[in-house]
Design a protein around this motif. Structure first.
Motif, PDB file in Angstrom:
ATOM      1  N   MET A  39       0.715  -1.031   0.049  1.00  0.00           N
ATOM      2  CA  MET A  39      -0.025  -0.053  -0.055  1.00  0.00           C
ATOM      3  C   MET A  39       0.706   1.242   0.109  1.00  0.00           C
ATOM      4  SD  MET A  39      -3.037   1.082   2.541  1.00  0.00           S
ATOM      5  CE  MET A  39      -3.767  -0.610   2.318  1.00  0.00           C
ATOM      6  N   THR A  40       0.474   2.206  -0.847  1.00  0.00           N
ATOM      7  CA  THR A  40       1.391   3.542  -0.984  1.00  0.00           C
ATOM      8  C   THR A  40       1.237   4.380   0.307  1.00  0.00           C
ATOM      9  OG1 THR A  40       0.886   3.547  -3.231  1.00  0.00           O
ATOM     10  CG2 THR A  40       1.667   5.733  -2.099  1.00  0.00           C
ATOM     11  N   VAL A  41       2.686   4.800   0.820  1.00  0.00           N
ATOM     12  CA  VAL A  41       2.576   5.498   2.091  1.00  0.00           C
ATOM     13  C   VAL A  41       2.700   7.073   1.527  1.00  0.00           C
ATOM     14  CG1 VAL A  41       4.004   6.178   3.841  1.00  0.00           C
ATOM     15  CG2 VAL A  41       3.917   3.753   3.415  1.00  0.00           C
ATOM     16  N   LEU A  42       2.002   7.777   2.064  1.00  0.00           N
ATOM     17  CA  LEU A  42       1.842   9.216   1.723  1.00  0.00           C
ATOM     18  C   LEU A  42       2.622   9.961   2.885  1.00  0.00           C
ATOM     19  CD1 LEU A  42      -1.708   9.895   0.607  1.00  0.00           C
ATOM     20  CD2 LEU A  42       0.316   9.499  -0.989  1.00  0.00           C
ATOM     21  N   ASP A  43       3.707  10.797   2.748  1.00  0.00           N
ATOM     22  CA  ASP A  43       4.328  11.533   3.719  1.00  0.00           C
ATOM     23  C   ASP A  43       3.636  12.833   4.039  1.00  0.00           C
ATOM     24  OD1 ASP A  43       5.190  13.162   1.960  1.00  0.00           O
ATOM     25  OD2 ASP A  43       6.966  12.550   1.785  1.00  0.00           O
ATOM     26  N   ALA A  87     -13.242  17.257   0.897  1.00  0.00           N
ATOM     27  CA  ALA A  87     -12.762  18.567   1.317  1.00  0.00           C
ATOM     28  C   ALA A  87     -11.464  18.254   2.255  1.00  0.00           C
ATOM     29  CB  ALA A  87     -13.887  18.989   1.959  1.00  0.00           C
ATOM     30  N   PHE A  88     -10.984  17.076   2.551  1.00  0.00           N
ATOM     31  CA  PHE A  88     -10.226  16.812   3.521  1.00  0.00           C
ATOM     32  C   PHE A  88      -9.089  15.625   3.320  1.00  0.00           C
ATOM     33  CE2 PHE A  88     -13.527  19.030   5.676  1.00  0.00           C
ATOM     34  CZ  PHE A  88     -12.819  20.152   6.668  1.00  0.00           C
ATOM     35  N   GLY A  89      -9.480  14.678   2.226  1.00  0.00           N
ATOM     36  CA  GLY A  89      -8.879  13.589   2.208  1.00  0.00           C
ATOM     37  C   GLY A  89      -7.632  13.756   1.704  1.00  0.00           C
ATOM     38  N   PRO A  90      -6.664  12.719   1.705  1.00  0.00           N
ATOM     39  CA  PRO A  90      -6.841  11.442   2.116  1.00  0.00           C
ATOM     40  C   PRO A  90      -6.947  11.377   3.734  1.00  0.00           C
ATOM     41  CG  PRO A  90      -5.109  11.499   0.864  1.00  0.00           C
ATOM     42  CD  PRO A  90      -5.163  12.847   1.008  1.00  0.00           C
ATOM     43  N   ALA A  91      -7.481  10.716   4.389  1.00  0.00           N
ATOM     44  CA  ALA A  91      -7.718  10.933   5.902  1.00  0.00           C
ATOM     45  C   ALA A  91      -8.241   9.446   6.572  1.00  0.00           C
ATOM     46  CB  ALA A  91      -8.890  11.909   6.356  1.00  0.00           C
ATOM     47  N   ALA A 112     -15.861   0.166  -1.035  1.00  0.00           N
ATOM     48  CA  ALA A 112     -15.533  -0.455  -2.298  1.00  0.00           C
ATOM     49  C   ALA A 112     -15.162   0.874  -3.362  1.00  0.00           C
ATOM     50  CB  ALA A 112     -16.851  -1.378  -3.004  1.00  0.00           C
ATOM     51  N   GLU A 113     -15.906   2.203  -3.108  1.00  0.00           N
ATOM     52  CA  GLU A 113     -15.576   3.160  -4.015  1.00  0.00           C
ATOM     53  C   GLU A 113     -14.564   3.842  -3.806  1.00  0.00           C
ATOM     54  OE1 GLU A 113     -18.954   6.517  -3.040  1.00  0.00           O
ATOM     55  OE2 GLU A 113     -19.641   4.601  -2.917  1.00  0.00           O
ATOM     56  N   LEU A 114     -13.736   3.449  -2.820  1.00  0.00           N
ATOM     57  CA  LEU A 114     -12.729   4.391  -2.278  1.00  0.00           C
ATOM     58  C   LEU A 114     -11.108   3.753  -2.546  1.00  0.00           C
ATOM     59  CD1 LEU A 114     -14.169   5.445   1.476  1.00  0.00           C
ATOM     60  CD2 LEU A 114     -14.231   6.577  -1.006  1.00  0.00           C
ATOM     61  N   ILE A 115     -10.237   4.399  -2.434  1.00  0.00           N
ATOM     62  CA  ILE A 115      -8.893   3.804  -2.658  1.00  0.00           C
ATOM     63  C   ILE A 115      -8.194   4.003  -1.082  1.00  0.00           C
ATOM     64  CG2 ILE A 115      -8.522   3.989  -4.818  1.00  0.00           C
ATOM     65  CD1 ILE A 115      -7.209   6.637  -4.383  1.00  0.00           C
ATOM     66  N   ALA A 116      -6.945   3.299  -0.951  1.00  0.00           N
ATOM     67  CA  ALA A 116      -6.509   3.344   0.489  1.00  0.00           C
ATOM     68  C   ALA A 116      -5.176   3.536   0.232  1.00  0.00           C
ATOM     69  CB  ALA A 116      -6.810   2.293   1.211  1.00  0.00           C
ATOM     70  N   PHE A 117      -4.452   4.325   1.184  1.00  0.00           N
ATOM     71  CA  PHE A 117      -3.149   4.678   1.557  1.00  0.00           C
ATOM     72  C   PHE A 117      -2.725   4.255   2.952  1.00  0.00           C
ATOM     73  CE2 PHE A 117      -4.790   7.536  -1.757  1.00  0.00           C
ATOM     74  CZ  PHE A 117      -3.824   7.401  -2.934  1.00  0.00           C
ATOM     75  N   ARG A 118      -1.418   4.574   3.251  1.00  0.00           N
ATOM     76  CA  ARG A 118      -1.079   4.620   4.619  1.00  0.00           C
ATOM     77  C   ARG A 118      -0.201   5.754   4.652  1.00  0.00           C
ATOM     78  NH1 ARG A 118      -2.735   0.710   7.384  1.00  0.00           N
ATOM     79  NH2 ARG A 118      -2.899  -1.519   6.427  1.00  0.00           N
TER      80      ARG A 118
END
Length: 364
Positions: free
Chosen positions: A1-5, A215-219, A242-248
């Motif tokens: 899973m992609t990590v967002l700094d 308005a605030f994502g990713p969250a 199911a309609e969303l994507i996920a990061f860490r």
């Protein structure tokens, strides 16, 4: 899973919050996109919209309030927000239990023995004449039925929780000092709040998940809970997953987002921006480190106005007569200082109708 700094999350926040570049957007659309503006300090939403919209004129927000297209009401976190009329009516029932619990969290002992259904009915009966009332006036009108209960507790429960209310103009109009006068939303807007879904589903919660992420994502779900005051909306998150994507994030938390929402390159330049007190760009998260250092987190709940430099809180600001006074929280480079001074002159001009462009940096 992609990590967002932290920097990537910060740039995403700026883009969603219309702070990376000013938007060519009508104020009504901006209030809707931002899921409302924190507004317990009545003049602050004007600065919030000026910092986000190109060519914003304060009178345009006044018009929306007077024309009943936006309202001041208790909603997220039981704080006063400026919200579109449509969103207020659609979202209010979903927040009702939270609003009651938050008032009880402060006044539970005072309200012990008070039947909240009877209190609500008494308040509605008083307000049925269509006359706006202050909380004190409303409390006096019902207090004889609960003579041993603290008036403040009765008033807070009525105004913030039991009877969905709008705060009447001129409260909240540009450069206007006016006390709070309350009128039921149904009376002010001419239509009642939307009822909760009878089958136990949570369609409004699903809308809140999508709108919050826009308005605030990713969250993380903890961020959603911190913004709304609701208990994480687990069923709504599950229904929309199911309609969303996920990061860490760098802490390992799962972050949810809309697939097509903007996530700018972390290297995207971020201009200096002056935020109003209690701006949701900071308060709308449990983990606020994408925008503000933990060491300065307390400023965001103390009513300090923040200055963003390179996308992060780097100073606070205030006004002294016709001068904007900037107090840095760290050493600013000469380029940063010049950029802050230029934006500060624009803020001063906005607040004074062009009569002043004075900026001063406080000694630190």
């Amino acid at each position: 899973m992609t990590v967002l700094d932290t920097r990537a999350l910060g740039r995403a926040t700026l883009a969603r919050q219309l702070l990376l570049e000013r938007a060519d957007m009508p104020p009504l659309a901006a209030v809707a996109h931002l899921c409302g503006l924190q507004a317990q300090e009545p003049q602050e939403p004007f600065v919030g919209l000026w910092s986000r919209l190109r060519g914003f004129e304060p009178g345009s927000l006044d018009d929306l309030l007077v024309e009943r297209r936006v309202v001041r009401t208790h909603l997220m976190r039981r704080t006063v927000h400026l919200v579109t009329a449509d969103d207020t009516l659609a979202w209010r029932a979903r927040h009702e239990a939270m609003l009651r619990q938050r008032v009880l969290g402060v006044y539970r002992r005072d309200l012990d023995g008070v039947d909240l259904g009877e209190l609500a009915a008494a308040g509605r009966d008083v307000l049925s004449d269509g006359e706006p009332r202050t909380m004190a006036e409303l409390t006096r009108a019902v207090a004889d039925r609960w003579p041993t209960t603290a008036p403040r507790a009765l008033g807070e429960m009525l105004v913030a929780a039991l009877v969905p209310m709008a705060q009447m103009p001129p409260r909240g109009l540009w450069r206007t000092r006016a006390g709070v006068r309350n009128l039921p939303l149904a009376t002010w807007l001419g239509r009642g709040i939307d009822p909760a879904a009878p089958d136990g589903s949570d369609p409004v919660g699903q809308v809140l998940v999508r709108r919050y992420l826009a308005a605030f994502g990713p969250a993380a779900t903890a961020d959603l809970r911190a913004w709304s005051g609701l208990a994480g909306l687990p069923a709504a998150v599950a229904a929309t997953r199911a309609e969303l994507i996920a990061f860490r994030d760098e802490r390992g938390r799962e972050l949810l987002d809309l697939p097509d929402a903007p996530r700018p390159d972390p290297g995207t330049p971020a201009p200096a921006r002056f935020l109003p007190a209690f701006d949701n760009a900071i308060l709308g998260y449990d983990d606020r480190t994408r925008v503000i250092d933990d060491a300065h987190r307390g400023l965001s709940v103390a009513g300090e106005r923040a200055v963003l430099v390179d996308g992060r809180v780097a100073a606070t600001w205030a006004t002294e007569e016709d001068t904007v006074v900037v107090t840095p929280l760290r050493r600013l480079t000469r380029v940063e200082r010049d950029e802050v001074a230029e934006e500060g002159r624009s803020v001063a001009a906005f607040l004074s109708d062009g009569a002043s462009g004075r900026v001063r940096f406080a000694a630190t």
